[in-house]
Structures are given as structure tokens and as C-alpha cells.
Design an enzyme around this catalytic site. Structure first.
Site, mmCIF file in Angstrom:
data_model
loop_
_atom_site.group_PDB
_atom_site.id
_atom_site.type_symbol
_atom_site.label_atom_id
_atom_site.label_comp_id
_atom_site.label_asym_id
_atom_site.label_seq_id
_atom_site.Cartn_x
_atom_site.Cartn_y
_atom_site.Cartn_z
ATOM 1 N N ASN A 32 0.839 -1.207 0.000
ATOM 2 C CA ASN A 32 0.000 0.000 0.000
ATOM 3 C C ASN A 32 0.865 1.245 0.000
ATOM 4 O O ASN A 32 2.029 1.211 0.398
ATOM 5 C CB ASN A 32 -0.930 0.016 1.213
ATOM 6 C CG ASN A 32 -0.209 0.270 2.514
ATOM 7 O OD1 ASN A 32 0.325 -0.665 3.125
ATOM 8 N ND2 ASN A 32 -0.175 1.506 2.964
ATOM 9 N N CYS A 33 0.291 2.348 -0.491
ATOM 10 C CA CYS A 33 0.937 3.651 -0.340
ATOM 11 C C CYS A 33 0.035 4.489 0.555
ATOM 12 O O CYS A 33 -0.584 3.951 1.470
ATOM 13 C CB CYS A 33 1.201 4.301 -1.689
ATOM 14 S SG CYS A 33 -0.281 4.664 -2.653
ATOM 15 N N ALA A 34 -0.087 5.771 0.294
ATOM 16 C CA ALA A 34 -0.858 6.634 1.201
ATOM 17 C C ALA A 34 -2.340 6.324 1.178
ATOM 18 O O ALA A 34 -3.014 6.376 2.206
ATOM 19 C CB ALA A 34 -0.632 8.093 0.841
ATOM 20 N N ARG B 32 -3.761 3.810 -1.420
ATOM 21 C CA ARG B 32 -4.104 2.694 -2.306
ATOM 22 C C ARG B 32 -3.609 1.354 -1.779
ATOM 23 O O ARG B 32 -2.518 1.249 -1.233
ATOM 24 C CB ARG B 32 -3.473 2.879 -3.688
ATOM 25 C CG ARG B 32 -3.657 4.216 -4.318
ATOM 26 C CD ARG B 32 -3.043 4.219 -5.711
ATOM 27 N NE ARG B 32 -2.777 5.563 -6.173
ATOM 28 C CZ ARG B 32 -2.378 5.870 -7.387
ATOM 29 N NH1 ARG B 32 -2.183 4.915 -8.270
ATOM 30 N NH2 ARG B 32 -2.149 7.117 -7.737
#
EC number: 2.7.1.-
Length: 540
Positions: A469-471, A473
Site C-alpha cells: 500500500n501507499c498513502a 491505495r
């Protein structure tokens, strides 16, 4: 290949999330040390107030002063396929080992490499201190490379079985042993090549400074237009956290000079011309409002209440903390043209501001950067610049509204609220009714929550190879994309959008994505454990 790059870019965001709070602490502390705000008496060195503020400020500098170490340790959280905590430990030990090797080789053979390790690690020397080790200043670039290499070794060798008599070296110990051997040539190559890279970085910095407004426009445009691909991390990273325009990155440089800038009467653009490359947050604060208003007023009157319920939290998230994906993905997949126009307007707004003398550290939102790190500490001597910035920003808010509204109406784009089914995408109950689901079928999703619904929509635990995951997504590698359900299902479960590429899928969830990822991983473990128990019972 692209999915791997996107995964790497998403992993970079894990340490980045530590900076907003640290920036707020430093910004407020510097403001409280400024006699123009709190008076001479409170800022005197022997004042208890000044001493307490100093202590708190020093704690706020933790992240900024240890960026390479934090990036090195943070990347495995997103890149390691299993045992992320052990991967972080292996990277920490290996990264320090690499720096110790650089120090020892530099002290011993510095003349061969052309590096003077007897010099003090000051700005411009090419040297720095990391965890008490004098080493080459490779910024976050060295940290990212070493972290990526050691994480790859972890993914490959963590599960490698060893003979029983060597069992003590299995797992993380074996990874560290392999990495220890790998760090020797890595340190040698770093000493051999990095001084030449530093010369190239200096040339790049000079070029970008001379590029002026054109450089700012190109940078901001690329930073926005690449968001759907996830590659925008590679655009802003070298500028904000790396040495692309200033040593140590714009974030650290601005924080270190905030006190001096706030007390100077010279124009900020004269003091910090590189600050034009940190104006990308203006589209988040000003542009987001124009976009949201255009989406609201082009929606059918009977749907505007529902649309407002979708847009208000997404817009506030963009304005306050600088996370724009929940808003941008409400129209990205409906019309990529709107997103391209958004990128052009964002770049143009930043460029106009830069030409008019606006610079600073404006990469985030109102709460994390605009107010504590810019407007409040700079108000006394640089209020005119802020009013210019706000004036230009509001003009572009109106321009965003007019352009988006015109395009939506002229092209008859089916943005949220312009078609009944579009609104239903954001209502789980409506979606279930439209699909003809029974209450019994819907109950497990309600009981287990959003993560359980996503797991079913992804085709179950057996269909998932890896999760990252990122911020905002979830980034998931799948065994078979055909087993997943439609984008409508994900949106009905609360997703803001879905990106599919090959066997990779990105689900735009929002700021609570780390919790959703943890829940997904726990559900997958429970599912696999249940299957194992069932097989064991069947065999017995």
C-alpha cells in the site's frame, strides 16, 4: 516491470508519512522561539519557556536529521513479501554495515578514491554523519538502493532451509550474513562512483535553478499527471527528500532555514529561489475546491445531496492534509481528459505564483505545511507574499470551476450525480439491491467489514500473491485477474476507484488504507489456517 516500479514507489510513501507531524512540531517550535511572535522575555536563553520549546523542537528534528536511516528501515514494510518486521531489522543492520565499510575504506584508501575522510562532514564536503558514522553523503538515494537490495535478499533467502547444525543461522540471521558479504562490494562501488554522481547532482541543481519558471511548470505537471500510475513518487522524491535542487532536499533545507527566513526582510524568492519546486500543494488547497464545486453544480439537482456527501470529505482531505486521490479518482476514470486538464492547471498555477515571487514549502495541505511551516512563521515579514499567493489561488479556484464545469457540460461527462447509477456506486445498499443480492449473502460483508468485502471481490485469499500500500491505495498482485469482481463492487464497498494492469490491481481506499491492509492480511492468514486445519482433519 511497471508493476514492480509502482510497488517500489508505493513503498517509498511509508516513511514519507512521518514528515507532516514532524514538520508541524518544528514549525510551531520555531515560531515560538521568534521574539516577534512571543516577545523578547520568553525567548531569552535562560527563560523556562524557551528551554521547553527548545527541547520539544529537538524532538521534532528526529525525522529530518535521520532521513536516510528512516527511508532504509521504512521501505521493507512495503517491499518485503513476508515477515516485514524482520526485514526491517535486517535492513537496519546491513545499512549500518554498509556505512561502516564506507568509513573504513575511506579512512584507509581515501587517496585512491579521491575522498578526504579527514574533512569535517559539513555542507559541500560530500560527507555526513549517519548514526554516529562518518560516511559519504548519499542522501536517501543510497538508503533506498541498499534497502531495496537487502529486502530482495530477504525475500529470496528468509525461508531458505539450512542443515540442522546451522539452524541458528536460519531466517533473518542468514539474510544478514548474505547481506554482510554483499555490502563489501557495495561500499567499494559507492566510494568509486558516488563522488562522480555528486558532481552530476551539482550540475543538475545548477540547471534546474537556471530553468526558472519553465522548470517549475514541467516539474509540477509531471508530479500531477503521473499520479494514476503511481510513478509520481519518483518525481517529487528527489526534490523534496533528495538532493535534486538543494543538499538534503527541500523539506529539510526549508526547516533548517525557517528561523532565518522568517526574520529576514528580503524577498523569500531571493533567499530561497529553489522553493518554486515545492509549490505543488497549491493545487490541493485551491484547485480541489474548484473541482468539487464544478462536480457539485453539474450534478442533477436531486442528486446533489448525495454528491456533497461524497465530495466534502474528499475535498477536506485534500485541503487539510494534501491527500488528493479520494477526490481525483472520483473523475479520473470517468474522464482522463479532466485529469490532464487538472495537471495543466496545477502546473500553471504554481508557475504563476513563482513568477509573482511565491516560494516556500507548500507540498502538503493547510494543517501540515501551509499554516505551521509557512504562513504563520512568515507572516510578520512576508505577509504580502502570502496575500499574493492566496489571491492567485482563489483566481485559479474560479478558473478550475469554470473549466471543469464547461468540459463536463459540453462533453456530457457522466461525473458523479449526472447519472443515477453513478451515485449508486457509492452506496453499498443500493448496489446490493441492483445486483439482486439477498440479505443473507450481504450479511458476511457487513459483519466482517470492508476488508472482508475486498477479499471476496479480489477472488479470495488463494488469488492474492502479495499486498502492498501507499498513502491511499492497496496495491495487490493477483494470480488471476479474471477471478476478481467488477469495479462497481469495489466502489460499492467504499473504494474511490480501481486501477487494473496485467495481474496487478490498485484499489483506492483512502487514508485508512494501512488498517485495511492489515485486516486483509489477517483474513488471508485465517483463511489459509482454516484450509490447513481442514486438510489435516481430512488426512487424519
Amino acid at each position: 516491470m511497471l508493476s514492480q516500479i509502482q510497488r517500489f514507489g508505493g513503498a517509498m510513501f511509508t516513511p514519507v508519512l512521518l514528515f507532516p507531524f514532524a514538520g508541524i512540531v518544528v514549525g510551531i517550535a520555531i515560531m515560538l522561539r521568534n521574539p516577534m511572535f512571543v516577545g523578547e522575555a520568553l525567548t531569552a536563553p535562560d527563560s523556562l519557556f524557551a528551554q521547553i520549546v527548545h527541547i520539544i523542537e529537538e524532538g521534532g528534528w528526529t525525522v529530518f536529521r535521520n532521513m536516510p536511516l528512516i527511508f532504509a528501515v521504512g521501505l521493507p514494510i512495503g517491499l518485503a513479501k513476508q515477515a516485514q518486521g524482520r526485514a526491517c531489522l535486517a535492513v537496519l543492520v546491513s545499512f549500518l554495515t554498509w556505512n561502516y565499510f564506507i568509513n573504513a575504506m575511506g579512512m584507509t584508501w581515501g587517496h585512491f578514491f579521491g575522498v578526504d575522510f579527514s574533512a569535517e562532514p559539513t555542507a559541500g564536503s560530500g560527507l555526513t554523519m549517519i548514526a554516529g558514522i562518518k560516511t559519504l553523503d548519499t542522501s536517501i538515494i543510497g538508503a533506498i538502493v541498499i534497502s531495496g537490495l537487502v529486502t530482495a535478499l530477504h525475500n529470496r533467502y528468509f525461508d531458505k532451509p539450512l542443515p540442522v547444525f546451522l539452524g541458528i543461522f536460519q531466517g533473518s540471521s542468514f539474510v544478514v550474513i548474505v547481506a554482510f558479504l554483499a555490502m563489501i562490494p557495495c561500499a567499494w562501488l559507492t566510494l568509486l562512483g558516488w563522488p562522480k554522481v555528486q558532481l552530476g547532482i551539482e550540475s543538475l541543481q545548477a540547471f534546474l535553478r537556471s530553468a526558472g519558471a519553465l522548470g517549475v511548470w514541467v516539474y509540477i505537471f509531471l508530479e500531477r499527471i503521473l499520479i494514476p500510475t503511481g510513478l509520481h513518487h519518483f518525481v517529487y522524491g528527489p526534490f523534496i527528500f533528495g538532493p535534486a535542487v538543494v543538499e538534503g532536499g527541500l523539506q529539510v533545507y526549508w526547516a533548517e532555514h525557517l528561523q532565518a527566513f522568517s526574520q529576514s526582510t528580503e524577498p523569500l524568492k531571493t533567499l530561497f529561489p529553489e522553493g518554486g519546486f515545492a509549490l505543488h500543494g497549491n493545487s490541493k488547497v485551491f484547485g480541489s475546491v474548484g473541482i468539487a464545486l464544478a462536480l457539485y453544480f453539474t450534478a442533477a439537482p436531486e442528486n446533489r445531496v448525495k454528491v456533497a456527501g461524497l465530495l466534502i470529505p474528499a475535498t477536506l482531505t485534500a485541503m487539510l492534509v494534501g491527500i488528493t486521490e479520494p477526490l481525483e479518482f472520483t473523475f479520473l476514470f470517468i474522464s482522463p481528459l479532466l485529469f490532464a486538464v487538472h495537471a495543466v492547471l496545477a502546473a500553471t498555477m504554481a508557475t504563476v505564483m513563482y513568477i509573482c515571487g511565491v516560494v516556500g514549502n507548500f507540498g502538503g495541505g493547510l494543517l501540515d505545511q501551509f499554516l505551521p511551516q509557512n504562513w504563520i512563521p512568515m507572516f510578520h515579514h512576508h505577509a504580502s507574499m502570502m496575500f499574493i499567493q492566496i489571491g492567485i489561488g482563489l483566481c485559479f479556484t474560479a478558473l478550475y470551476f469554470v473549466v471543469f464545469r464547461t468540459l463536463i457540460l459540453r462533453l456530457n461527462l457522466k461525473t458523479p450525480g449526472r447519472e443515477e447509477s453513478e451515485i449508486k456506486l457509492y452506496s453499498k445498499a443500493d448496489y446490493q439491491a441492483a445486483r439482486g443480492k439477498t440479505t443473507a449473502a450481504a450479511a458476511p460483508e457487513t459483519r466482517l467489514g470492508q476488508a472482508a468485502g475486498f477479499l471476496q471481490a479480489l477472488g479470495g485469499a488463494d488469488n492474492i500473491e502479495s499486498i502492498n500500500n501507499c498513502a491511499t491505495r492497496l496495491r495487490i498482485a493477483l494470480v488471476d485477474m479474471a477471478k476478481t469482481q467488477s469495479d462497481d463492487v469495489f466502489k460499492a464497498l467504499g473504494a474511490h476507484g480501481v486501477v487494473r494492469r496485467g495481474n496487478g490491481i490498485q484499489v483506492i481506499v483512502g487514508l485508512h488504507v494501512p488498517q485495511v491492509r492489515d485486516q486483509l492480511e489477517n483474513l488471508m492468514k485465517d483463511s489459509l489456517s482454516t484450509e490447513h486445519t481442514t486438510m489435516t482433519e481430512a488426512v487424519s
